[in-house]
Scaffold this motif. Structure first.
Motif, mmCIF file in Angstrom:
data_model
loop_
_atom_site.group_PDB
_atom_site.id
_atom_site.type_symbol
_atom_site.label_atom_id
_atom_site.label_comp_id
_atom_site.label_asym_id
_atom_site.label_seq_id
_atom_site.Cartn_x
_atom_site.Cartn_y
_atom_site.Cartn_z
ATOM 1 N N ARG A 1 0.825 -1.203 0.000
ATOM 2 C CA ARG A 1 0.000 0.000 0.000
ATOM 3 C C ARG A 1 0.867 1.264 0.000
ATOM 4 O O ARG A 1 0.520 2.261 -0.637
ATOM 5 N N GLU A 2 1.989 1.201 0.713
ATOM 6 C CA GLU A 2 2.884 2.358 0.722
ATOM 7 C C GLU A 2 3.433 2.648 -0.680
ATOM 8 O O GLU A 2 3.598 3.803 -1.063
ATOM 9 N N LYS A 3 3.699 1.606 -1.453
ATOM 10 C CA LYS A 3 4.172 1.805 -2.832
ATOM 11 C C LYS A 3 3.095 2.457 -3.698
ATOM 12 O O LYS A 3 3.398 3.274 -4.581
ATOM 13 N N VAL A 4 1.841 2.078 -3.419
ATOM 14 C CA VAL A 4 0.751 2.705 -4.167
ATOM 15 C C VAL A 4 0.653 4.189 -3.808
ATOM 16 O O VAL A 4 0.420 5.047 -4.675
ATOM 17 N N TYR A 5 0.833 4.500 -2.516
ATOM 18 C CA TYR A 5 0.844 5.908 -2.105
ATOM 19 C C TYR A 5 1.940 6.683 -2.853
ATOM 20 O O TYR A 5 1.719 7.809 -3.318
ATOM 21 N N GLU A 6 3.118 6.083 -2.953
ATOM 22 C CA GLU A 6 4.218 6.738 -3.664
ATOM 23 C C GLU A 6 3.859 6.945 -5.143
ATOM 24 O O GLU A 6 4.198 7.982 -5.735
ATOM 25 N N LEU A 7 3.162 5.971 -5.708
ATOM 26 C CA LEU A 7 2.762 6.088 -7.104
ATOM 27 C C LEU A 7 1.744 7.225 -7.273
ATOM 28 O O LEU A 7 1.803 7.993 -8.244
ATOM 29 N N PHE A 8 0.815 7.354 -6.345
ATOM 30 C CA PHE A 8 -0.139 8.461 -6.385
ATOM 31 C C PHE A 8 0.581 9.805 -6.293
ATOM 32 O O PHE A 8 0.220 10.769 -6.983
ATOM 33 N N GLU A 9 1.598 9.882 -5.438
ATOM 34 C CA GLU A 9 2.346 11.132 -5.300
ATOM 35 C C GLU A 9 3.025 11.524 -6.611
ATOM 36 O O GLU A 9 3.088 12.708 -6.969
ATOM 37 N N ARG A 10 3.528 10.539 -7.327
ATOM 38 C CA ARG A 10 4.131 10.822 -8.640
ATOM 39 C C ARG A 10 3.072 11.254 -9.639
ATOM 40 O O ARG A 10 3.306 12.136 -10.485
ATOM 41 N N ALA A 11 1.895 10.621 -9.566
ATOM 42 C CA ALA A 11 0.839 10.906 -10.539
ATOM 43 C C ALA A 11 0.330 12.338 -10.410
ATOM 44 O O ALA A 11 0.106 13.017 -11.419
ATOM 45 N N VAL A 12 0.149 12.826 -9.200
ATOM 46 C CA VAL A 12 -0.430 14.161 -9.026
ATOM 47 C C VAL A 12 0.569 15.259 -9.379
ATOM 48 O O VAL A 12 0.172 16.432 -9.485
ATOM 49 N N LYS A 13 1.829 14.900 -9.579
ATOM 50 C CA LYS A 13 2.827 15.907 -9.937
ATOM 51 C C LYS A 13 2.903 16.152 -11.442
ATOM 52 O O LYS A 13 3.370 17.206 -11.872
ATOM 53 N N ASP A 14 2.496 15.182 -12.259
ATOM 54 C CA ASP A 14 2.597 15.352 -13.708
ATOM 55 C C ASP A 14 1.625 16.414 -14.207
ATOM 56 O O ASP A 14 2.013 17.345 -14.901
#
Length: 929
Positions: A119-132
């Motif tokens: 789940r923490e990896k998914v959180y990190e992926l969301f953080e990358r997504a909202v930056k694009d």
């Protein structure tokens, strides 16, 4: 309850696993026959082969955007989750991903995340997504996913934090912000329900405090939302009235009405966006201008982000957004993030890289990170040689600002000198090898290096070495280069080197030698001795004498060439006049003969026999008037027609029978002009009526013939409706009998002198390529096969001459600038059918209009087009008129009895009165004889 809701959402997402995912259990249908299973195996093998091909293609060109998309789509279809994750990771490192790609990736990862670490990896992926990009859907998905973790320590606070960040990012979105506000309120209402005491029990003071606090949170959310202009505000207000047990405060009502008024102002722009077609750039620009006038930074930032989400490949839009952030907001994280996204979306635009380097320096980013970003810029694949000069200059400016020049030597100074040397070498080798030019013909980087050495390092010796190198690169003939060096030497050198530089300048300068000579004399007048002055005067006088002599010779040559052209033009004019007179005389004789035949008697009482034609060389060498017409022609050609000779009476009759074509300019809107047709076309009216019949009802086709009844290759096609004429323009350059037919609007150029038929752009088009060096046998399909490997090809145009023959040139249009720039990198220098092609961005040179030459200084290069005739200058300067028929444009006057007589072949102007000679003039003439 919230945990149960998160579990239900996860269970719902499990049902939407990609086809072939092992967690979905695969297909359990055992009723398929062997044929269907065999087809499935064949399809699987084809997909595996295609996946391997796409991976190989990306290993060659990692910047192939479409190749990344195809690979991800195939891997997701095949259920190759490990490879799919790797492919998405590689693409995200090179490009910002779109909202759709991110949502697919996130949903796939959510389905596989069961452990806390996952789940923490998914959180990190969301953080990358909202930056694009700022995408409301991704933020909403992020917040809803976080609700599933509220059972963990600090879970509720984490959800609230994500919701607050989402509201900051997209809560002002007029059309999509409401969904996020409602989701946040639903979450807080669910928390409120869990805090309610059991029915019939009395809440403790602590429980009462928690309830009051939670109620206030929901009240606050309602009030915040109602103060923002969002769609369906009325429904939110009605919901608040129903939910609240207390009357709505006056302040909230006042803010709500104000937001409603602001919403009414925004609605026209939102409706324009809703009705417009992608990319909606003009509509977004109008919206941006509106928000800029309002001046709310948060709303300005949001509308820019919305525009960029749909126009991420428009460099100018990124530049304007970054400029606003740099000058107004000045928030480090926000500014650097926007600059980073800009160069990832438009890496071929050097201006974005330069602004990024400046922003990093402005916000004091570490030197190693700035240097690393500069190296990325060098590998971005710019489309012009000058772009590399600009990025090098920006980086060198940054390095220069780091140096403390009060110290004799430092690490930063050595790094600056090393960068200058590397820049010169890079432009000489890397850039010149790719573009066949360094992009820096004036050696601006070396000039700046010399200025740094002279002014900041007090090292004039190094500066002189650099300038000596500059002059050896073809700059010694320019006065401004010598004067630039002289000014540097004057400010930081000595008089001896100034004098030496000016003496060399006088000797070498070819563009403005007078100016250099004047500067040398000024120097000697102020600081020189008598010997220095005499040497300078002698040198400048000798130089200017040679220059004036060269200019005089050039002027004489130009005048002679101009005179020759005038004589040739006069010869052509006389030939046309003679031909016209010959035709008029022939028609008169033929008419007299017919009259004699009808009356059965002539002036002499019998039919006068026309003289027979004689071949060249017979008789006394004088040709009859009829032969003169055949020999000279309109342009002085001497051609003999094969086959039987048509009698003159019959030819005259055929010419008389051909009707003259008169054009009615009032019908231009329903008429098209058709040209470049074959002169030998039989029955052009029937042929063209059949061709243009598909466009609409053809009223009339007016083909143009010459006096001999021969088709001249052009005509007018008149339609019943204007719409049919517009459709006919689409047939332009259709092949008709092996030649491209030209179809253009019927426009009177006397009334519209600026009208141009050429329908292609003559300016820089960064999404279009110009390809030269193609084999003449290369077809459009073959070229498309070569080009489509680097992007989506929208159109290909092979350039042909008027006869339809290929010229080895082509224009290839891609969907966007990114694909075009990658195609230039990969295709330039490619071999096609043993021909090495050149590929560059389409940027046709501007056509220079010819200027009228001054009298006595005319030149062939500046001669107006009409001097050469309708077809321009011929390939040869030889006259095609037989010598026996040539007339001198300015015949030599003969003096007889003291009078100057004009030549019998003079023009139609009345002869001037002869000049009378005096006795002294007559005596001088006799003495000369």
């Amino acid at each position: 309850k919230m945990a149960a809701a998160g579990a239900e959402a996860a269970a719902e997402e499990e049902k939407q696993l990609p086809e072939g995912d092992p967690e979905s259990g695969g297909d359990s249908d055992d009723e398929g026959d062997s044929d269907s299973s065999g087809d499935g195996e064949d399809e699987e093998k084809e997909n595996e082969a295609e996946i391997q091909r796409l991976e190989e293609q990306l290993s060659i060109n990692a910047f192939d955007y479409n190749c990344h998309l195809d690979l991800i789509k195939l891997l997701r279809q095949e259920g190759e989750l490990v490879k799919l994750r790797r492919a998405r990771q590689k693409m995200s490192e090179l490009f910002p991903l779109t909202e759709e790609i991110w949502l697919d990736w996130l949903k796939d990862e959510i389905k596989m995340a069961s452990e806390i670490s996952e789940r923490e990896k998914v959180y990190e992926l969301f953080e990358r997504a909202v930056k694009d990009y700022i995408c409301p859907e991704i933020w909403l998905e992020y917040a809803q996913y976080s609700i599933g973790g509220i059972g963990q320590e600090g879970g509720i606070e984490k959800v609230r934090s994500i919701f607050e960040r989402a509201l900051t990012a997209v809560g002002l979105h007029v059309t999509k912000g409401t969904a996020l506000w409602e989701a946040y309120r639903e979450f807080e209402n669910a928390i409120l329900e869990t805090a309610q005491p059991a029915p019939g029990s009395i809440p403790s003071p602590e429980q009462q405090q928690v309830l009051c606090s939670q109620l206030e949170k929901i009240h606050t959310l309602f009030r915040r939302q109602l103060g923002i202009p969002l769609l369906d505000m009325e429904a939110s207000y009605a919901e608040y009235e129903e939910w609240s047990e207390e009357p709505i405060p006056e302040t909230t009502i006042k803010n709500y009405k104000k937001a409603l008024q602001q919403l009414e102002k925004c609605k026209p722009y939102e409706e324009a966006l809703l009705g417009a077609e992608t990319p909606k750039l003009a509509e977004y620009q109008a919206y941006i201008d509106f928000e800029m006038k309002a001046g709310d930074p948060a709303r300005i930032q949001l509308i820019y982000e919305r525009a960029l989400a749909e126009n991420c490949l428009v460099p100018d839009l990124w530049a304007r957004y970054n400029q606003y952030l740099d000058r107004q907001l000045k928030v480090k994280e926000l500014v650097l993030s926007a600059h980073d996204r800009a160069v990832r979306n438009c890496p071929w635009t050097v201006g974005l890289w330069i602004r990024y380097l400046l922003a990093m320096e402005r916000h004091r980013v570490e030197h190693s990170i700035i240097s690393e970003m500069f190296e990325k810029a060098l590998n971005a694949g710019f489309i012009q040689a000058t772009d590399y000069v600009e990025i090098w200059q920006a980086y060198l400016d940054y390095l220069r600002r780091r140096v403390d020049f009060t110290q004799d030597s430092s690490k930063e100074l050595e790094e600056l000198r090393s960068a200058f040397a590397r820049a010169v070498e890079y432009l000489k080798q890397e850039v010149e090898e790719r573009f066949s030019e360094s992009g820096d013909p004036s050696c601006t980087i070396m000039q700046n290096w010399a200025r740094v050495e002279a002014r900041l390092c007090n090292n004039m010796q190094k500066a002189r070495e650099l300038w000596d190198n500059i002059m050896t690169k073809g700059n010694a003939k320019y006065a401004n280069m010598w004067l630039e060096y002289y000014n540097l030497e004057r400010a930081h050198g000595d008089t001896q080197h100034c004098r030496k530089a000016l003496h060399r300048a006088v000797q070498c300068t070819s563009d403005y030698p007078e100016h250099v000579c004047e500067v040398l004399l000024t120097l000697e007048r102020i600081e020189g001795t008598l010997e220095d002055w005499d040497a300078a005067v002698q040198k400048t006088e000798n130089r200017l004498a040679r220059v004036n002599e060269q200019r005089a010779k050039a002027a004489e040559k130009e005048a002679a060439l101009a005179k020759q052209e005038e004589e040739r033009a006069e010869q052509r004019k006389q030939a046309r006049a003679e031909k016209k007179a010959s035709k008029k005389a022939k028609k008169t004789r033929i008419g007299d003969k017919r009259k004699a035949d009808e009356d059965d008697e002539g002036e002499w009482g019998q039919e006068e026999e026309l003289p027979s034609k004689r071949h060249r060389g017979e008789g006394d060498g004088v040709l009859p008037e009829e032969d003169m017409e055949v020999e000279t022609g309109l342009f002085g050609r001497s051609e003999k027609q094969d086959g039987p000779t048509i009698p003159k009476e019959k030819a005259s009759t055929s010419r008389k029978d051909v009707p003259k074509v008169f054009h009615d300019s009032s019908k231009d809107k329903v008429t098209v002009f058709v040209s470049n047709l074959s002169y030998t076309m039989a029955e052009p009216e029937a042929k063209l009526r059949e061709l243009f019949g598909s466009c609409g009802e053809v009223v009339e086709i007016r083909a143009v013939f010459n006096n001999k009844g021969t088709f001249r290759g052009y005509c007018y096609v008149q339609f019943r409706e204007e719409e049919a004429a517009q459709q006919a323009l689409a047939l332009d350059r259709t092949a008709v009998e092996g030649r491209p037919m030209f179809v253009s609007p019927c426009v009177d150029k006397n009334k519209n002198p600026d009208f141009k038929v050429f329908r292609y752009s003559t300016t820089l088009e960064k999404h279009k390529l110009f390809i030269s060096g193609l084999p003449f046998s290369c077809t459009k399909e073959e070229l498309e096969e070569v080009c489509k490997a680097h992007g989506n090809v929208k159109d290909i145009r092979l350039v042909t001459n008027r006869a339809g023959k290929p010229k080895g040139l082509a224009y290839v249009e891609y969907e966007n600038e990114a694909q075009a720039s990658q195609a230039v990198l990969k295709m330039d220098g490619l071999t096609v059918k043993d021909h090495v092609i050149k590929v560059m961005i389409s940027n046709p040179p501007l056509r220079k209009l010819p200027e009228r030459p001054e009298p006595g200084r005319a030149s062939l290069a500046l001669a107006p087009r009409h001097i050469y005739g309708a077809r321009g200058k011929g390939r040869t300067q030889l006259s095609m008129m037989p010598r026996a028929l040539q007339r001198q444009s300015n015949p030599v006057a003969k003096a007889e009895n003291g009078m100057v007589q004009n030549s019998p072949a003079a023009s139609s102007d009345p002869p001037a009165e002869p000049k009378k000679m005096s006795n002294a003039d007559f005596a001088k003439m006799l003495l000369k004889k």
